[in-house]
Design a protein around this motif. Sequence first.
Motif, short mmCIF file in Angstrom:
data_model
loop_
_atom_site.label_atom_id
_atom_site.label_comp_id
_atom_site.label_asym_id
_atom_site.label_seq_id
_atom_site.Cartn_x
_atom_site.Cartn_y
_atom_site.Cartn_z
N CYS A 295 0.86 -1.17 0.00
CA CYS A 295 0.00 0.00 0.00
C CYS A 295 0.91 1.23 0.00
O CYS A 295 1.86 1.31 0.78
CB CYS A 295 -0.88 -0.03 1.26
SG CYS A 295 -1.79 1.50 1.55
N GLU B 135 -6.91 2.43 0.20
CA GLU B 135 -6.52 1.31 -0.66
C GLU B 135 -6.91 -0.04 -0.08
O GLU B 135 -7.29 -0.95 -0.82
CB GLU B 135 -5.02 1.34 -0.93
CG GLU B 135 -4.57 2.53 -1.76
CD GLU B 135 -3.13 2.42 -2.22
OE1 GLU B 135 -2.47 1.42 -1.87
OE2 GLU B 135 -2.67 3.33 -2.93
N GLY C 161 -9.05 1.78 -3.34
CA GLY C 161 -8.60 3.08 -3.83
C GLY C 161 -9.74 4.03 -4.11
O GLY C 161 -10.91 3.74 -3.85
N GLU D 108 -8.19 5.22 -9.60
CA GLU D 108 -7.56 4.05 -9.01
C GLU D 108 -8.45 2.81 -9.14
O GLU D 108 -9.66 2.89 -8.95
CB GLU D 108 -7.25 4.29 -7.53
CG GLU D 108 -6.17 5.33 -7.30
CD GLU D 108 -5.83 5.50 -5.83
OE1 GLU D 108 -4.64 5.69 -5.53
OE2 GLU D 108 -6.75 5.45 -5.00
#
Length: 246
Positions: free
Chosen positions: A125, A147, A192, A198
Amino acid sequence: MEEINNIEVVPCTESDYLKPFRVHYNQNGTKKSWDFMRTHDSVSVLIFNTTSHCFVLVKQFRPAVYMCEWEKSKTQPAQSAEQTEEGSAEAAAPASESQEGQSASEGDSSSKWPPASAGVTYELCAGIVDKPDLSLEEIARQEVLEECGYDVPAAKLKRITSYRSGVGVTGAKQTMFYAEVSDDNCVSAGGGEPKEGELIEVVKVPLHEAMTFAYDERIPKTMGVIFSFIWFHNNMSPKYKISTNV
Protein backbone atom coordinates in the motif's frame (compact mmCIF):
# COMPACT_ATOMS: atom_id res chain seq x y z
CA MET A 1 -8.78 -4.83 -13.98
CA GLU A 2 -7.22 -6.64 -16.91
CA GLU A 3 -9.50 -5.46 -19.71
CA ILE A 4 -7.18 -2.94 -21.36
CA ASN A 5 -8.03 -1.59 -24.80
CA ASN A 6 -7.86 1.46 -27.10
CA ILE A 7 -4.17 1.92 -26.28
CA GLU A 8 -2.53 5.06 -27.65
CA VAL A 9 1.03 6.17 -26.91
CA VAL A 10 1.62 9.92 -27.18
CA PRO A 11 4.38 12.35 -26.05
CA CYS A 12 4.05 13.61 -22.48
CA THR A 13 4.43 17.38 -22.70
CA GLU A 14 2.81 18.29 -19.38
CA SER A 15 2.27 16.34 -16.17
CA ASP A 16 1.32 17.00 -12.56
CA TYR A 17 3.52 14.11 -11.45
CA LEU A 18 6.63 14.00 -13.68
CA LYS A 19 8.91 16.90 -14.64
CA PRO A 20 11.81 16.00 -16.99
CA PHE A 21 15.06 18.00 -16.81
CA ARG A 22 18.64 17.84 -18.11
CA VAL A 23 21.46 18.91 -15.81
CA HIS A 24 24.95 19.89 -17.01
CA TYR A 25 27.85 19.73 -14.56
CA ASN A 26 31.58 19.17 -14.13
CA GLN A 27 32.81 16.21 -12.11
CA ASN A 28 36.55 16.01 -11.34
CA GLY A 29 37.24 18.21 -14.34
CA THR A 30 35.05 16.21 -16.74
CA LYS A 31 32.03 17.88 -18.30
CA LYS A 32 28.91 15.74 -18.01
CA SER A 33 25.14 15.87 -18.46
CA TRP A 34 22.32 13.75 -17.09
CA ASP A 35 18.60 13.51 -17.75
CA PHE A 36 16.41 13.16 -14.68
CA MET A 37 12.80 13.32 -13.59
CA ARG A 38 11.49 15.38 -10.71
CA THR A 39 8.75 13.45 -8.92
CA HIS A 40 6.94 13.45 -5.59
CA ASP A 41 8.31 11.69 -2.55
CA SER A 42 6.13 8.82 -1.35
CA VAL A 43 5.15 6.58 1.54
CA SER A 44 4.56 2.82 1.64
CA VAL A 45 3.07 0.60 4.34
CA LEU A 46 3.68 -3.04 5.19
CA ILE A 47 0.33 -4.18 6.63
CA PHE A 48 0.11 -7.29 8.78
CA ASN A 49 -3.28 -8.65 9.85
CA THR A 50 -2.88 -10.19 13.32
CA THR A 51 -6.27 -11.91 13.11
CA SER A 52 -5.48 -14.02 10.05
CA HIS A 53 -1.65 -13.83 10.24
CA CYS A 54 -1.29 -12.54 6.71
CA PHE A 55 0.19 -9.58 4.89
CA VAL A 56 -2.13 -7.23 3.06
CA LEU A 57 -0.84 -6.14 -0.35
CA VAL A 58 -2.38 -4.33 -3.28
CA LYS A 59 -2.52 -5.51 -6.87
CA GLN A 60 -2.96 -3.11 -9.74
CA PHE A 61 -2.27 -2.47 -13.41
CA ARG A 62 0.84 -0.36 -14.01
CA PRO A 63 1.05 1.20 -17.49
CA ALA A 64 4.83 1.73 -17.19
CA VAL A 65 5.37 -1.98 -16.52
CA TYR A 66 3.03 -2.89 -19.34
CA MET A 67 4.84 -0.65 -21.81
CA CYS A 68 8.22 -2.13 -20.79
CA GLU A 69 6.84 -5.59 -21.57
CA TRP A 70 5.54 -4.26 -24.89
CA GLU A 71 8.99 -2.86 -25.75
CA LYS A 72 10.57 -6.24 -24.99
CA SER A 73 8.00 -8.06 -27.11
CA LYS A 74 8.93 -5.91 -30.11
CA THR A 75 12.49 -7.23 -30.04
CA GLN A 76 11.44 -10.89 -30.00
CA PRO A 77 11.37 -12.68 -33.37
CA ALA A 78 7.91 -13.21 -34.78
CA GLN A 79 6.53 -16.73 -35.19
CA SER A 80 6.93 -18.16 -38.65
CA ALA A 81 3.86 -18.74 -40.78
CA GLU A 82 4.66 -22.47 -40.75
CA GLN A 83 4.54 -22.58 -36.94
CA THR A 84 1.24 -20.74 -36.94
CA GLU A 85 -0.32 -23.10 -39.46
CA GLU A 86 0.89 -26.17 -37.61
CA GLY A 87 -0.53 -24.84 -34.38
CA SER A 88 2.67 -25.64 -32.53
CA ALA A 89 1.98 -26.51 -28.91
CA GLU A 90 5.05 -24.55 -27.85
CA ALA A 91 3.92 -21.39 -29.61
CA ALA A 92 0.26 -21.60 -28.63
CA ALA A 93 -0.80 -19.47 -25.65
CA PRO A 94 -3.30 -20.70 -23.06
CA ALA A 95 -6.89 -19.76 -23.83
CA SER A 96 -7.06 -17.27 -20.93
CA GLU A 97 -3.96 -15.43 -22.16
CA SER A 98 -5.28 -15.33 -25.71
CA GLN A 99 -8.50 -13.74 -24.51
CA GLU A 100 -6.58 -11.15 -22.49
CA GLY A 101 -4.44 -10.36 -25.51
CA GLN A 102 -7.55 -9.69 -27.56
CA SER A 103 -8.86 -7.29 -24.95
CA ALA A 104 -5.54 -5.47 -24.80
CA SER A 105 -5.31 -5.12 -28.56
CA GLU A 106 -8.91 -4.28 -29.40
CA GLY A 107 -9.01 -2.16 -32.52
CA ASP A 108 -5.51 -3.27 -33.56
CA SER A 109 -5.53 -6.03 -36.16
CA SER A 110 -1.81 -6.71 -35.69
CA SER A 111 -2.46 -7.91 -32.10
CA LYS A 112 0.96 -6.50 -31.13
CA TRP A 113 0.02 -5.76 -27.54
CA PRO A 114 0.84 -8.29 -24.79
CA PRO A 115 -1.94 -9.49 -22.48
CA ALA A 116 -2.98 -6.88 -19.92
CA SER A 117 -1.78 -9.15 -17.13
CA ALA A 118 1.78 -8.27 -18.20
CA GLY A 119 1.29 -4.91 -16.50
CA VAL A 120 -0.23 -6.12 -13.21
CA THR A 121 2.04 -6.00 -10.15
CA TYR A 122 1.86 -6.80 -6.42
CA GLU A 123 2.87 -3.89 -4.21
CA LEU A 124 2.77 -2.46 -0.72
CA CYS A 125 0.00 0.00 0.00
CA ALA A 126 1.57 3.32 -1.02
CA GLY A 127 0.96 6.88 -2.12
CA ILE A 128 2.69 10.11 -3.08
CA VAL A 129 3.47 12.87 -0.60
CA ASP A 130 1.46 15.77 -1.99
CA LYS A 131 -0.33 17.13 1.10
CA PRO A 132 2.04 19.59 2.84
CA ASP A 133 -0.37 20.05 5.76
CA LEU A 134 -0.19 16.35 6.71
CA SER A 135 2.64 14.37 8.31
CA LEU A 136 4.03 11.30 6.57
CA GLU A 137 2.22 9.14 9.13
CA GLU A 138 -1.09 10.84 8.38
CA ILE A 139 -0.60 10.41 4.63
CA ALA A 140 0.25 6.74 5.15
CA ARG A 141 -2.86 6.32 7.32
CA GLN A 142 -5.04 7.75 4.54
CA GLU A 143 -3.53 5.38 1.98
CA VAL A 144 -4.17 2.34 4.19
CA LEU A 145 -7.79 3.39 4.61
CA GLU A 146 -8.41 4.19 0.94
CA GLU A 147 -6.52 1.31 -0.66
CA CYS A 148 -7.00 -1.51 1.85
CA GLY A 149 -9.99 -0.48 3.99
CA TYR A 150 -8.30 -0.54 7.41
CA ASP A 151 -8.71 2.36 9.82
CA VAL A 152 -5.41 2.62 11.71
CA PRO A 153 -4.46 5.58 13.93
CA ALA A 154 -1.39 7.42 12.63
CA ALA A 155 0.26 6.94 16.03
CA LYS A 156 0.14 3.15 15.50
CA LEU A 157 2.30 3.32 12.37
CA LYS A 158 5.90 2.25 12.95
CA ARG A 159 8.51 3.87 10.76
CA ILE A 160 10.80 1.23 9.24
CA THR A 161 13.17 3.37 7.17
CA SER A 162 13.42 5.71 4.20
CA TYR A 163 15.42 5.30 0.98
CA ARG A 164 15.90 6.70 -2.50
CA SER A 165 14.13 4.97 -5.35
CA GLY A 166 14.90 4.96 -9.07
CA VAL A 167 18.15 6.88 -8.54
CA GLY A 168 19.11 6.65 -12.20
CA VAL A 169 16.00 8.59 -13.17
CA THR A 170 14.67 10.31 -10.05
CA GLY A 171 15.96 11.20 -6.60
CA ALA A 172 12.59 10.82 -4.88
CA LYS A 173 12.54 9.46 -1.34
CA GLN A 174 10.11 6.80 -0.10
CA THR A 175 9.41 6.29 3.60
CA MET A 176 8.22 2.83 4.65
CA PHE A 177 5.97 2.16 7.62
CA TYR A 178 4.68 -0.94 9.36
CA ALA A 179 1.07 -1.28 10.51
CA GLU A 180 -0.53 -4.07 12.50
CA VAL A 181 -4.25 -4.41 11.90
CA SER A 182 -6.99 -6.83 12.86
CA ASP A 183 -10.30 -7.71 11.30
CA ASP A 184 -11.85 -5.23 13.74
CA ASN A 185 -9.98 -2.40 11.99
CA CYS A 186 -11.51 -3.27 8.60
CA VAL A 187 -14.16 -0.64 7.79
CA SER A 188 -14.41 -1.05 4.01
CA ALA A 189 -13.32 -3.21 1.07
CA GLY A 190 -10.67 -0.69 0.05
CA GLY A 191 -9.83 -0.51 -3.63
CA GLY A 192 -8.60 3.08 -3.83
CA GLU A 193 -10.35 6.24 -4.96
CA PRO A 194 -12.30 5.69 -8.21
CA LYS A 195 -12.55 9.46 -8.74
CA GLU A 196 -8.75 9.50 -8.94
CA GLY A 197 -8.76 6.67 -11.47
CA GLU A 198 -7.56 4.05 -9.01
CA LEU A 199 -8.53 0.42 -9.53
CA ILE A 200 -6.90 -1.64 -6.79
CA GLU A 201 -7.39 -5.23 -5.67
CA VAL A 202 -6.58 -6.10 -2.05
CA VAL A 203 -4.51 -9.30 -1.79
CA LYS A 204 -3.59 -11.32 1.31
CA VAL A 205 -0.38 -13.33 1.60
CA PRO A 206 -0.22 -15.83 4.51
CA LEU A 207 2.76 -15.29 6.80
CA HIS A 208 4.09 -18.82 6.33
CA GLU A 209 4.16 -18.28 2.54
CA ALA A 210 5.69 -14.81 2.61
CA MET A 211 9.30 -15.53 1.70
CA THR A 212 8.37 -18.06 -0.96
CA PHE A 213 6.16 -15.33 -2.43
CA ALA A 214 8.95 -12.76 -2.16
CA TYR A 215 11.51 -14.84 -4.07
CA ASP A 216 9.18 -16.30 -6.69
CA GLU A 217 10.30 -14.52 -9.87
CA ARG A 218 7.11 -15.55 -11.64
CA ILE A 219 5.15 -13.17 -9.39
CA PRO A 220 5.62 -9.54 -10.53
CA LYS A 221 6.26 -7.43 -7.45
CA THR A 222 8.13 -4.37 -6.26
CA MET A 223 11.37 -4.35 -4.29
CA GLY A 224 9.40 -2.84 -1.41
CA VAL A 225 7.49 -6.10 -1.00
CA ILE A 226 10.68 -8.18 -0.89
CA PHE A 227 12.51 -5.85 1.48
CA SER A 228 9.58 -5.45 3.86
CA PHE A 229 9.01 -9.21 4.11
CA ILE A 230 12.70 -9.68 4.95
CA TRP A 231 12.45 -6.87 7.53
CA PHE A 232 9.44 -8.57 9.12
CA HIS A 233 11.24 -11.91 9.25
CA ASN A 234 14.25 -10.35 10.96
CA ASN A 235 12.36 -8.12 13.38
CA MET A 236 8.82 -9.38 13.98
CA SER A 237 8.65 -13.13 13.31
CA PRO A 238 9.90 -14.16 16.77
CA LYS A 239 6.93 -12.31 18.26
CA TYR A 240 4.48 -14.53 16.38
CA LYS A 241 6.59 -17.71 16.56
CA ILE A 242 5.62 -18.62 13.01
CA SER A 243 8.07 -19.52 10.27
CA THR A 244 8.15 -17.18 7.28
CA ASN A 245 9.54 -19.98 5.10
CA VAL A 246 13.13 -18.79 4.88
